[in-house]
Scaffold this active site. Sequence first.
Site, PDB file in Angstrom:
ATOM      1  N   ASP A 238     -16.919  -0.171   3.095  1.00 51.43           N
ATOM      2  CA  ASP A 238     -16.093  -1.077   2.779  1.00 51.43           C
ATOM      3  C   ASP A 238     -16.109  -2.396   2.447  1.00 51.43           C
ATOM      4  O   ASP A 238     -14.792  -3.098   2.114  1.00 51.43           O
ATOM      5  CB  ASP A 238     -14.205  -0.820   3.603  1.00 51.43           C
TER       6      ASP A 238
ATOM      7  N   GLY B  26     -10.332   3.653   3.363  1.00 50.51           N
ATOM      8  CA  GLY B  26     -11.877   3.776   2.891  1.00 50.51           C
ATOM      9  C   GLY B  26     -11.242   2.305   1.645  1.00 50.51           C
ATOM     10  O   GLY B  26     -10.216   2.162   2.004  1.00 50.51           O
TER      11      GLY B  26
ATOM     12  N   ASN C 220      -7.175  -9.636   5.001  1.00 52.00           N
ATOM     13  CA  ASN C 220      -8.515  -9.938   5.465  1.00 52.00           C
ATOM     14  C   ASN C 220      -9.034 -11.473   5.952  1.00 52.00           C
ATOM     15  O   ASN C 220      -9.590 -12.058   6.580  1.00 52.00           O
ATOM     16  CB  ASN C 220      -8.828  -8.729   6.446  1.00 52.00           C
TER      17      ASN C 220
ATOM     18  N   LYS D 193     -13.210  -3.348  10.462  1.00 52.33           N
ATOM     19  CA  LYS D 193     -13.763  -3.548   9.108  1.00 52.33           C
ATOM     20  C   LYS D 193     -13.122  -4.988   8.999  1.00 52.33           C
ATOM     21  O   LYS D 193     -13.665  -6.404   8.190  1.00 52.33           O
ATOM     22  CB  LYS D 193     -14.048  -3.287   8.515  1.00 52.33           C
TER      23      LYS D 193
ATOM     24  N   SER E 264      -8.742  -9.418  -1.066  1.00 56.48           N
ATOM     25  CA  SER E 264      -8.367  -8.753   0.851  1.00 56.48           C
ATOM     26  C   SER E 264      -7.757  -9.431   1.428  1.00 56.48           C
ATOM     27  O   SER E 264      -8.211 -11.585   1.541  1.00 56.48           O
ATOM     28  CB  SER E 264     -10.175  -9.024   1.303  1.00 56.48           C
TER      29      SER E 264
ATOM     30  N   LYS F  62      -5.242   0.568   9.450  1.00 55.63           N
ATOM     31  CA  LYS F  62      -6.315   0.498  10.053  1.00 55.63           C
ATOM     32  C   LYS F  62      -5.891  -0.201  10.764  1.00 55.63           C
ATOM     33  O   LYS F  62      -5.940  -1.422  10.834  1.00 55.63           O
ATOM     34  CB  LYS F  62      -7.533   0.017   8.799  1.00 55.63           C
TER      35      LYS F  62
ATOM     36  N   GLU G  96      -4.604  -7.366   9.097  1.00 55.71           N
ATOM     37  CA  GLU G  96      -4.338  -6.197  10.294  1.00 55.71           C
ATOM     38  C   GLU G  96      -5.791  -6.632  11.465  1.00 55.71           C
ATOM     39  O   GLU G  96      -5.342  -6.207  12.643  1.00 55.71           O
ATOM     40  CB  GLU G  96      -4.802  -4.678   9.510  1.00 55.71           C
TER      41      GLU G  96
ATOM     42  N   TRP H 138       0.918  -1.207   0.066  1.00 53.48           N
ATOM     43  CA  TRP H 138      -0.502  -0.360  -0.077  1.00 53.48           C
ATOM     44  C   TRP H 138       1.055   1.232   0.447  1.00 53.48           C
ATOM     45  O   TRP H 138       0.391   1.850  -0.911  1.00 53.48           O
ATOM     46  CB  TRP H 138      -1.090  -0.153   1.349  1.00 53.48           C
TER      47      TRP H 138
END
Length: 319
Positions: A238, A131, A250, A186, A248, A102, A268, A11
Site C-alpha cells: 500500500d 489494502g 496521510n 502504513k 493520500s 485502518k 488516521e 470511502w
Amino acid sequence: MKITVMGCGRWGGFLAWYLDTLGHEVTLWGRPGSSRLEQLRRTRTNGLVTFPETVAFSSRLHAAAEDSEILVISVGAQSLRNLMERLPPEKLRGKPVVLCMKGIENGTGRRLSQVAREFVSPDTPVAVWVGPGHVQEFTRGVPNCMVIDSQDRQVTASLVEAFRGSLIRFYYGTDLIGTEVGAASKNVVGIAAGMLDGLGLSSLKGALMARGAREIARLIQAMGGDWRSAYGLAHLGDYEATVFSPHSHNRAFGEAFVAGRDFGQLAEGVETARALALLEQRYQVELPICDAVRQVLDGASAPREALEQLFLRSLKEEF
C-alpha cells in the site's frame, strides 16, 4: 445480498456504490443529522460517485443493522467503539461484520477487530477489508488488488466471492494481526513521507520504505503475527498509494503539517502514531519512524531535526 454500509464519508460512499455495481441490495447509513447524509439524499452524489436509485440511504441504526445480511463499517477508527456500543448484538448475530478502515485504538492499543469483538456474540464473524486504492482512481476505472482477512478462512472466502469484481481483486489474508497492524501503521509512514515532501527531502522516501517495512515486521512478530505480512498488500503493497499518491490524506497531511498549513481533513495516521507508542512499550519493540512522527505531531521535536536524526541512525542499529 442485502448489505448495509455504515459511514457515508468518501470511502463509505464508494463502497456502497461499488457493492451496488456488483448487484447487491445496498443501504448507506449515516448518523442522524449528518450533513453528508442530507447532501446525498438531496443530490445522490458526493462529488466523486453518483448513486443510482438502487442505493438506499438511512439514519436508522437498528433497522439498518437488522435488515442486512452483511454489515460493512467505514467510520473513523477512533469512532468504532462508539458505533459498536450502539449496535444491538442480537441484530448482528451470525452476520459478518467487515471493517473497512485502518487504525489502532488510541488509549488501548487494540486492533479494530478486537474492539468490534467486544460487542458481538462469538458466532458473529469479524473481518477486515484493507489494502491500496483511491476512490479517484477506482471511479476512473483503474483496478487494484486488496485484502480480506478474518479468523475464519471460510468467512474470508465467502466475502471474497461476494465482493470481488473487475475493479477490485482480492488476496486471501491469513494473518489478521499482521494485516491489521500493517494496514494501520502504513498511514504513519504516509505522514512521514508527506513531511519529507514538505521539507524538500523526497529522495529519502526509498530509505523510509525500506526501514518502515522492517520496523513494522518486528512489531507484527512481537505481537504474535507473521512478520512477512509487513511485505504484503496491507503494508508495503500500500506504500505507492500512501507514500507517493496526491490522493493520500496521510501524505498530504504530513506535507501540510511541516509547512504550517491547516489540512482540515481526517488523517488516521495521527492517532495511530500515538497508539503505536503504547504497543512499542507493551511489546518492547523499537519503532523509530513511528516515534519520530509522533514527536513531531506532538510538538516534542522540530520536523527537520527529527527526520534528520532518524535517517542518521546507523544501519547496524536499525537492521
